[in-house]
Design a protein around this motif. Structure first.
Motif, PDB file in Angstrom:
ATOM      1  N   LEU A 177      38.091 106.871 -27.417  1.00 27.39           N
ATOM      2  CA  LEU A 177      38.415 106.156 -26.188  1.00 27.39           C
ATOM      3  C   LEU A 177      37.116 105.570 -25.653  1.00 27.39           C
ATOM      4  CD1 LEU A 177      40.478 105.385 -23.991  1.00 27.39           C
ATOM      5  CD2 LEU A 177      39.992 107.591 -22.905  1.00 27.39           C
ATOM      6  N   THR A 178      37.082 104.261 -25.523  1.00 30.65           N
ATOM      7  CA  THR A 178      35.860 103.574 -25.126  1.00 30.65           C
ATOM      8  C   THR A 178      36.200 102.469 -24.122  1.00 30.65           C
ATOM      9  OG1 THR A 178      33.807 102.661 -26.043  1.00 30.65           O
ATOM     10  CG2 THR A 178      35.870 101.909 -27.060  1.00 30.65           C
ATOM     11  N   GLY A 179      35.255 101.596 -23.826  1.00 32.11           N
ATOM     12  CA  GLY A 179      35.469 100.513 -22.874  1.00 32.11           C
ATOM     13  C   GLY A 179      35.536  99.154 -23.549  1.00 32.11           C
ATOM     14  N   ASN A 180      35.767  98.124 -22.730  1.00 29.65           N
ATOM     15  CA  ASN A 180      35.901  96.763 -23.254  1.00 29.65           C
ATOM     16  C   ASN A 180      34.650  96.285 -23.987  1.00 29.65           C
ATOM     17  OD1 ASN A 180      38.527  96.216 -22.581  1.00 29.65           O
ATOM     18  ND2 ASN A 180      38.034  95.015 -20.762  1.00 29.65           N
ATOM     19  N   GLU A 181      33.483  96.592 -23.454  1.00 26.36           N
ATOM     20  CA  GLU A 181      32.252  96.107 -24.084  1.00 26.36           C
ATOM     21  C   GLU A 181      32.100  96.648 -25.506  1.00 26.36           C
ATOM     22  OE1 GLU A 181      27.463  96.445 -23.349  1.00 26.36           O
ATOM     23  OE2 GLU A 181      28.762  96.365 -21.572  1.00 26.36           O
ATOM     24  N   GLU A 182      32.359  97.941 -25.660  1.00 21.05           N
ATOM     25  CA  GLU A 182      32.204  98.572 -26.974  1.00 21.05           C
ATOM     26  C   GLU A 182      33.268  98.092 -27.961  1.00 21.05           C
ATOM     27  OE1 GLU A 182      30.276 100.846 -23.808  1.00 21.05           O
ATOM     28  OE2 GLU A 182      32.336 100.152 -24.016  1.00 21.05           O
ATOM     29  N   ILE A 183      34.522  98.010 -27.505  1.00 22.48           N
ATOM     30  CA  ILE A 183      35.586  97.576 -28.424  1.00 22.48           C
ATOM     31  C   ILE A 183      35.437  96.088 -28.753  1.00 22.48           C
ATOM     32  CG2 ILE A 183      37.489  96.910 -26.871  1.00 22.48           C
ATOM     33  CD1 ILE A 183      39.269  98.788 -28.668  1.00 22.48           C
TER      34      ILE A 183
ATOM     35  N   LEU B  24      40.544 102.994 -28.798  1.00 26.52           N
ATOM     36  CA  LEU B  24      41.284 102.512 -27.630  1.00 26.52           C
ATOM     37  C   LEU B  24      40.322 102.045 -26.551  1.00 26.52           C
ATOM     38  CD1 LEU B  24      43.482 105.682 -27.523  1.00 26.52           C
ATOM     39  CD2 LEU B  24      44.405 103.419 -28.017  1.00 26.52           C
ATOM     40  N   SER B  25      40.689 100.977 -25.871  1.00 23.79           N
ATOM     41  CA  SER B  25      39.922 100.512 -24.716  1.00 23.79           C
ATOM     42  C   SER B  25      40.554 101.056 -23.441  1.00 23.79           C
ATOM     43  CB  SER B  25      39.887  98.983 -24.652  1.00 23.79           C
ATOM     44  OG  SER B  25      39.383  98.571 -23.390  1.00 23.79           O
ATOM     45  N   GLY B  26      39.833 101.924 -22.746  1.00 25.51           N
ATOM     46  CA  GLY B  26      40.312 102.422 -21.462  1.00 25.51           C
ATOM     47  C   GLY B  26      40.506 101.301 -20.460  1.00 25.51           C
ATOM     48  N   ASP B  27      39.623 100.308 -20.489  1.00 22.53           N
ATOM     49  CA  ASP B  27      39.750  99.167 -19.575  1.00 22.53           C
ATOM     50  C   ASP B  27      41.068  98.430 -19.802  1.00 22.53           C
ATOM     51  OD1 ASP B  27      37.180  99.458 -18.291  1.00 22.53           O
ATOM     52  OD2 ASP B  27      36.260  98.588 -20.087  1.00 22.53           O
ATOM     53  N   LYS B  28      41.394  98.185 -21.070  1.00 22.23           N
ATOM     54  CA  LYS B  28      42.640  97.473 -21.398  1.00 22.23           C
ATOM     55  C   LYS B  28      43.863  98.320 -21.055  1.00 22.23           C
ATOM     56  CE  LYS B  28      41.343  93.496 -23.123  1.00 22.23           C
ATOM     57  NZ  LYS B  28      41.707  92.241 -22.485  1.00 22.23           N
ATOM     58  N   ILE B  29      43.772  99.634 -21.240  1.00 28.87           N
ATOM     59  CA  ILE B  29      44.892 100.506 -20.876  1.00 28.87           C
ATOM     60  C   ILE B  29      45.205 100.345 -19.395  1.00 28.87           C
ATOM     61  CG2 ILE B  29      45.604 102.923 -20.588  1.00 28.87           C
ATOM     62  CD1 ILE B  29      43.964 103.458 -23.230  1.00 28.87           C
ATOM     63  N   LEU B  30      44.171 100.367 -18.563  1.00 27.25           N
ATOM     64  CA  LEU B  30      44.365 100.207 -17.119  1.00 27.25           C
ATOM     65  C   LEU B  30      44.921  98.827 -16.784  1.00 27.25           C
ATOM     66  CD1 LEU B  30      41.078 101.918 -15.891  1.00 27.25           C
ATOM     67  CD2 LEU B  30      43.403 102.844 -15.710  1.00 27.25           C
ATOM     68  N   GLU B  31      44.334  97.771 -17.357  1.00 26.27           N
ATOM     69  CA  GLU B  31      44.776  96.397 -17.097  1.00 26.27           C
ATOM     70  C   GLU B  31      46.227  96.180 -17.514  1.00 26.27           C
ATOM     71  OE1 GLU B  31      42.180  93.684 -19.210  1.00 26.27           O
ATOM     72  OE2 GLU B  31      40.390  94.668 -18.401  1.00 26.27           O
ATOM     73  N   GLN B  32      46.562  96.613 -18.725  1.00 29.71           N
ATOM     74  CA  GLN B  32      47.892  96.349 -19.274  1.00 29.71           C
ATOM     75  C   GLN B  32      48.964  97.184 -18.587  1.00 29.71           C
ATOM     76  OE1 GLN B  32      46.302  94.810 -23.610  1.00 29.71           O
ATOM     77  NE2 GLN B  32      47.468  96.694 -23.579  1.00 29.71           N
ATOM     78  N   ALA B  33      48.654  98.412 -18.215  1.00 28.29           N
ATOM     79  CA  ALA B  33      49.635  99.226 -17.496  1.00 28.29           C
ATOM     80  C   ALA B  33      50.024  98.529 -16.192  1.00 28.29           C
ATOM     81  CB  ALA B  33      49.077 100.621 -17.222  1.00 28.29           C
ATOM     82  N   GLU B  34      49.026  98.013 -15.502  1.00 30.65           N
ATOM     83  CA  GLU B  34      49.302  97.298 -14.250  1.00 30.65           C
ATOM     84  C   GLU B  34      50.076  96.011 -14.520  1.00 30.65           C
ATOM     85  OE1 GLU B  34      46.968  95.200 -10.535  1.00 30.65           O
ATOM     86  OE2 GLU B  34      45.971  96.845 -11.589  1.00 30.65           O
ATOM     87  N   ALA B  35      49.650  95.250 -15.525  1.00 25.26           N
ATOM     88  CA  ALA B  35      50.305  93.973 -15.833  1.00 25.26           C
ATOM     89  C   ALA B  35      51.764  94.165 -16.257  1.00 25.26           C
ATOM     90  CB  ALA B  35      49.534  93.245 -16.927  1.00 25.26           C
ATOM     91  N   TYR B  36      52.041  95.239 -17.021  1.00 26.29           N
ATOM     92  CA  TYR B  36      53.400  95.479 -17.522  1.00 26.29           C
ATOM     93  C   TYR B  36      54.234  96.327 -16.578  1.00 26.29           C
ATOM     94  CZ  TYR B  36      51.389  93.743 -21.905  1.00 26.29           C
ATOM     95  OH  TYR B  36      50.772  92.984 -22.864  1.00 26.29           O
TER      96      TYR B  36
END
Length: 165
Positions: free
Chosen positions: A44-50, A105-117
């Motif tokens: 589990l990492t962030g957007n920059e790393e992924i 996995l990108s933790g940043d994307k998990i947060l963004e996509q959960a909100e968006a969906y």
């Protein structure tokens, strides 16, 4: 089954990501009738790393939600019948487990996509792990038919865990 879990993201979640990853991986392996004890690495990492991994490994210069790095080659998805013959070096010599590959996995994307969906971060996290597990079992979504098959299987895996939208 072994899940080797590493968290570089360092955020507090309203669920245990390590525990949830293990449950989804186990449910995915059961769903796909994997006859072996298996080993999966999860990062589990962030957007920059992924983003860097996506650029380096796939030539795509942007962050993504999940990357899958399968270690096996399948003639057909989830066909484990030839693993011992053709992929004999894919078994961990210490544990005897079948090494399926890595999930990032990108933790940043998990947060963004959960909100968006409009669903929970738990559901988004579980969805991405199930999606990645299907890649580790040989599925892809290059055609519309393949995408529909993966979506169906992902939903079946999540429903078996009572993780719904």
């Amino acid at each position: 089954m072994s899940v080797i879990y590493e968290d570089e993201y360092g955020k507090d979640w309203p669920f245990s990501p390590e525990e949830l990853a293990g449950k989804v991986i186990e449910a995915s392996l059961d769903h796909e009738n994997c006859p072996y004890e298996a080993q999966v690495n999860v990062l589990l990492t962030g957007n920059e790393e992924i983003h860097g991994m996506n650029r380096n490994f796939r030539g795509i210069d942007r962050p993504t939600d999940v990357l899958s790095f399968p270690l096996l080659n399948y003639e057909t998805p989830s066909d484990f019948s030839r693993v011992e013959e053709e992929e004999a070096d894919s078994f961990d010599p210490e544990s005897g487990e079948l090494m399926l590959g890595d999930i990032v996995l990108s933790g940043d994307k998990i947060l963004e996509q959960a909100e968006a969906y409009g669903h929970s971060t738990k559901r988004e996290f579980a969805f991405l792990v199930a999606h990645s597990m299907l890649h580790l079992c040989g599925y892809d979504h290059m055609t519309e038919e393949e995408a529909k098959e993966m979506e169906r299987r992902q939903e079946e895996i999540l429903q078996s865990l009572s993780i719904t939208r």
